[in-house]
Design an enzyme around this catalytic site. Sequence first.
Site, PDB file in Angstrom:
ATOM      1  N   LYS A 236       1.088  -1.130   0.115  1.00  0.00           N
ATOM      2  CA  LYS A 236      -0.123  -0.031  -0.102  1.00  0.00           C
ATOM      3  C   LYS A 236       0.851   1.291  -0.032  1.00  0.00           C
ATOM      4  O   LYS A 236       1.411   1.603   1.155  1.00  0.00           O
ATOM      5  CB  LYS A 236      -0.846  -0.060   1.199  1.00  0.00           C
ATOM      6  CG  LYS A 236      -1.874   0.999   1.297  1.00  0.00           C
ATOM      7  CD  LYS A 236      -3.196   0.942   1.873  1.00  0.00           C
ATOM      8  CE  LYS A 236      -3.987   2.111   1.885  1.00  0.00           C
ATOM      9  NZ  LYS A 236      -5.170   2.114   1.749  1.00  0.00           N
TER      10      LYS A 236
ATOM     11  N   GLU B  74      -2.438  -1.693  -3.188  1.00  0.00           N
ATOM     12  CA  GLU B  74      -3.734  -1.167  -2.802  1.00  0.00           C
ATOM     13  C   GLU B  74      -3.599   0.497  -2.938  1.00  0.00           C
ATOM     14  O   GLU B  74      -2.596   1.012  -2.048  1.00  0.00           O
ATOM     15  CB  GLU B  74      -4.121  -1.750  -1.468  1.00  0.00           C
ATOM     16  CG  GLU B  74      -5.601  -1.119  -1.080  1.00  0.00           C
ATOM     17  CD  GLU B  74      -5.925  -1.348   0.279  1.00  0.00           C
ATOM     18  OE1 GLU B  74      -5.586  -2.502   0.944  1.00  0.00           O
ATOM     19  OE2 GLU B  74      -6.511  -0.661   1.044  1.00  0.00           O
TER      20      GLU B  74
END
Length: 205
Positions: free
Chosen positions: A36, A110
């Site tokens: 992420k 993500e």
Amino acid sequence: MNIFISANNTDKGKTYTTLKLIETFSKLGYKVGAMKPIETGVKEKPIDGEKLLNQVKKFNKNFENITINDIVPIQHSLPAAPYVSGEVDFEKIKNAYKKIKPLCDILLIEGAGGILVPINKNFKMIDFIYFFNAKLFLVIGSNLGMINDFLLNKFYLETNKISFTWAINLFDNSYFEISHPFMKQFNPLFIQKDLDKITQKLLKK
Ligand SMILES: Nc1ncnc2c1ncn2[C@@H]1O[C@H](COP(=O)(O)OP(=O)(O)OP(=O)(O)O)[C@@H](O)[C@H]1O
Ligand SMILES: C[C@H](N)[C@@H](CCCCCC(=O)O)NC(=O)O
């Protein structure tokens, strides 16, 4: 292969979905990694990043020595768009990527919030698909309002010739009464029952 996971908005199930994709791809025999690049709203530690790291470590021993700061290189405390929460050092993201990429066949990346969330004046969330040369997977939350969100995302992506795979994240069954009568024309896939089809589509595209 790199897959960028975005959604129609914040809190629609990107992390929830990414955890399931890690498991599904891993059980197909792929070495899966996750990152992420930017997490905002970080108090003590990045909560989404920790969930991703724990899940990856369950299936991919190459990640044994990878730390949370490796998979979440940019951490800001204000829960907001990165544009607002603080500066983003793309060199740091690139270095984290270089460390993680060799450890996996499939890297799930993500985003934060939805596709047009601004990161700085010149870079928005969707631009990560070019930065990472990634396929796009879009999660659409099943709550009332999703029809408009879905159509806007579809319009933007098609207008900009960005191909994408998408699926609905079912929070509750009211979707079938309030949204499905319209949505059914698009033959939606669902995170809850179509993970095999979703992973096959992502592998093919
Ligand atoms: N289908 C579901 N059923 C039950 N709970 C869910 C479902 N999908 C998501 N959640 C829960 O909803 C919350 C938000 O989900 P998640 O963190 O995956 O969203 P997100 O899109 O990753 O958010 P962000 O934009 O902050 O990254 C979490 O607490 C998650 O566990
Ligand atoms: C704080 C949230 N959870 C999220 C950022 C969402 C930004 C949404 C901005 C907007 O669309 O107005 N951060 C993150 O996923 O790291």
